[in-house]
Write a protein that holds these residues in place. Structure first.
Motif, short mmCIF file in Angstrom:
data_model
loop_
_atom_site.label_atom_id
_atom_site.label_comp_id
_atom_site.label_asym_id
_atom_site.label_seq_id
_atom_site.Cartn_x
_atom_site.Cartn_y
_atom_site.Cartn_z
N GLU A 162 33.41 47.35 47.93
CA GLU A 162 33.46 47.70 46.49
C GLU A 162 32.17 47.24 45.81
O GLU A 162 31.84 46.05 45.80
CB GLU A 162 34.68 47.04 45.83
N CYS A 201 31.18 49.35 39.73
CA CYS A 201 31.54 48.35 38.71
C CYS A 201 30.29 47.52 38.44
O CYS A 201 29.30 47.58 39.19
CB CYS A 201 32.62 47.40 39.21
N MET A 222 38.57 40.01 34.25
CA MET A 222 38.51 39.35 35.56
C MET A 222 38.61 40.41 36.65
O MET A 222 39.25 41.44 36.47
CB MET A 222 39.69 38.36 35.65
N SER A 223 37.94 40.16 37.75
CA SER A 223 38.00 41.08 38.88
C SER A 223 37.68 40.30 40.14
O SER A 223 36.70 39.55 40.18
CB SER A 223 36.97 42.19 38.68
N GLY A 224 38.50 40.48 41.18
CA GLY A 224 38.27 39.74 42.42
C GLY A 224 37.00 40.18 43.12
O GLY A 224 36.13 39.35 43.45
N SER A 225 36.85 41.49 43.37
CA SER A 225 35.66 41.95 44.10
C SER A 225 34.40 41.63 43.32
O SER A 225 33.39 41.21 43.89
CB SER A 225 35.75 43.46 44.38
N ASN A 226 34.46 41.80 42.00
CA ASN A 226 33.25 41.54 41.20
C ASN A 226 32.91 40.05 41.14
O ASN A 226 31.74 39.68 41.05
CB ASN A 226 33.42 42.14 39.80
N SER A 234 37.45 48.09 48.05
CA SER A 234 37.92 46.79 48.58
C SER A 234 39.44 46.75 48.46
O SER A 234 40.05 47.63 47.85
CB SER A 234 37.30 45.64 47.77
N CYS A 281 40.99 44.96 46.53
CA CYS A 281 41.23 44.61 45.12
C CYS A 281 41.80 43.18 44.98
O CYS A 281 42.96 42.93 45.28
CB CYS A 281 42.16 45.61 44.44
N THR A 310 42.23 41.18 42.14
CA THR A 310 43.26 40.96 41.12
C THR A 310 44.55 41.66 41.55
O THR A 310 45.66 41.15 41.34
CB THR A 310 42.80 41.49 39.74
N PHE A 362 40.87 41.52 52.53
CA PHE A 362 40.90 40.25 51.80
C PHE A 362 42.04 39.44 52.40
O PHE A 362 43.10 40.00 52.73
CB PHE A 362 41.21 40.44 50.31
O1 LIG Z 1 38.95 43.21 43.11
C1 LIG Z 1 39.30 43.53 41.97
O2 LIG Z 1 40.02 42.81 41.29
C2 LIG Z 1 38.77 44.80 41.43
N1 LIG Z 1 37.95 45.63 42.25
C3 LIG Z 1 37.46 46.70 41.38
C4 LIG Z 1 38.48 46.78 40.30
C5 LIG Z 1 39.20 45.46 40.23
O3 LIG Z 1 38.77 44.76 39.12
#
Ligand SMILES: O=C(O)[C@H]1NCC[C@@H]1O
Length: 355
Positions: free
Chosen positions: A18, A64, A91-95, A266, A268, A270, A301
């Motif tokens: 991602e 993103c 908030m974002s996990g991948s970011n 990814s 994701c 979150t 993940f």
């Molecule tokens: O990993 C995440 O949380 C996200 N990946 C792109 C959109 C979500 O925010």
């Protein structure tokens, strides 16, 4: 003499597929004392910047981005506001994995040892991340996310074309509606991307009308943002898989057939946090157990719940997400004052109308 272009430095990264464009010199554009005020400022004043970065000709539907900000809390390393195709998110996990990989590998935050803890301010709370680092390379990032909680399991969502779809309404850093992909008659395969994105669009439109949620501690965080389609009940030995459908611009309620969402490449972060809260609530994931969650492209993940807490009056869980990020480029994005597209543009061949 012509005016100088606006210049924004970025580090391009992807986390398990991602993409996240980490903006390292855009902090001066953002105002606000708290992270919540900064997120609100971005929503009200900087949508042109979000579109400039994510839309054509500088962006693409799957992209993103993150604005790196000075910290607001003592002891934090930096703050983040996330730019997604559907809007700004807290908030974002991948970011977060992309941001941590970028700041450590590019020397913006010093590597403090083979396990370096980075503390990040977000509008939904302080998030820490532990990076495993070897010879300057970030091998993996474990994000200690904000508490995740279930609002409702199997909410009977009435979806045009699809009928009644049971969805779990869950918070994992942003609000999700999560549905079993089998209930839609679909399979989680990259070749089904268009059908999955369309089903996600239909579910999102219905969720916006029928599900009203607000974070108990932060009333500014409200509404279902993302839709996850997942592999269903946790079955020992079977690979847990999902895809999250990201809004690609404005959803057109009267013509969802034209909607062209993008799937999270990814698993994701979150979404995985929210999914773990739902699985825990269903008795299908214990505290301390590893949860291997795969994306539409097969990347992984590893999630884990480290404990329980409460958010408002709700029971909540404490999720961590581990994944890997790779720097793919260093860039400087320019906006010349004579550029006729100061916030980019979209065309309906690959974008939603009104994106
Ligand atoms: O990993 C995440 O949380 C996200 N990946 C792109 C959109 C979500 O925010």
């Amino acid at each position: 003499m012509s005016a100088a272009p606006l210049a924004l430095d970025a580090i391009e990264v992807h986390a398990e597929g991602e993409p996240g464009r980490i903006l390292t010199s855009a902090a001066g554009l953002v105002h606000g004392e708290t992270m919540a005020e900064r997120l609100q400022y971005c929503k009200e004043n900087l949508d042109w910047l979000r579109r400039l970065m994510l839309h054509e000709p500088r962006g693409y539907p799957g992209l993103c981005s993150v604005i790196l900000l000075p910290p607001v809390n003592e002891g934090s390393d930096f703050g983040i506001v996330v730019l997604e195709q559907g809007g700004f998110t807290p908030m974002s996990g991948s970011n977060t994995i992309c941001a941590v990989t970028a700041v450590l590998e590019e020397g913006i935050v010093p590597v403090r040892g083979p396990e370096t803890t980075v503390t990040i301010d977000t509008a939904v709370g302080v998030v820490t991340a532990v990076a495993r680092v070897e010879n300057g390379k970030v091998l993996s990032v474990t994000v200690v996310n904000v508490p995740a909680f279930v609002v409702e399991l199997d909410f009977p969502l009435q979806v045009p074309e699809l009928g009644t779809v049971p969805v779990d309404v869950v918070f994992g850093g942003q609000f999700f509606a999560q549905a079993r992909v089998a209930d839609l008659g679909l399979e989680l395969s990259p070749d089904n991307g268009k059908e999955l994105a369309r089903a996600g669009a239909l579910i999102k439109l219905a969720a916006l009308e029928q599900i009203h949620v607000t974070h108990p501690d932060n009333p500014a965080i409200s509404g279902v943002n993302l839709i996850m389609l997942h592999s269903g009940d946790r079955v020992p030995g079977r690979q847990d898989r999902n895809t999250v459908v990201l809004s690609n611009g404005k959803l057109v309620a009267d013509d969802p057939s034209t909607w062209t969402g993008a799937l999270d490449r990814s698993p994701c972060g979150t979404g995985t946090s929210a999914r773990m809260a739902a699985l825990h609530s269903r008795g299908q994931l214990a505290i301390g157990e590893d949860f291997s969650h795969h994306s539409i492209i097969g990347s992984e993940f590893i999630g884990r719940l480290t404990g329980t807490t409460t958010v408002g009056s709700r029971e909540a869980v404490l999720p961590t997400i581990t994944g890997r990020g790779w720097v793919t480029g260093r860039s400087q994005w320019l906006l010349d004052p004579t550029d006729p597209f100061p916030s980019g543009y979209t065309v309906g061949d690959i974008w939603a109308p009104g994106a």
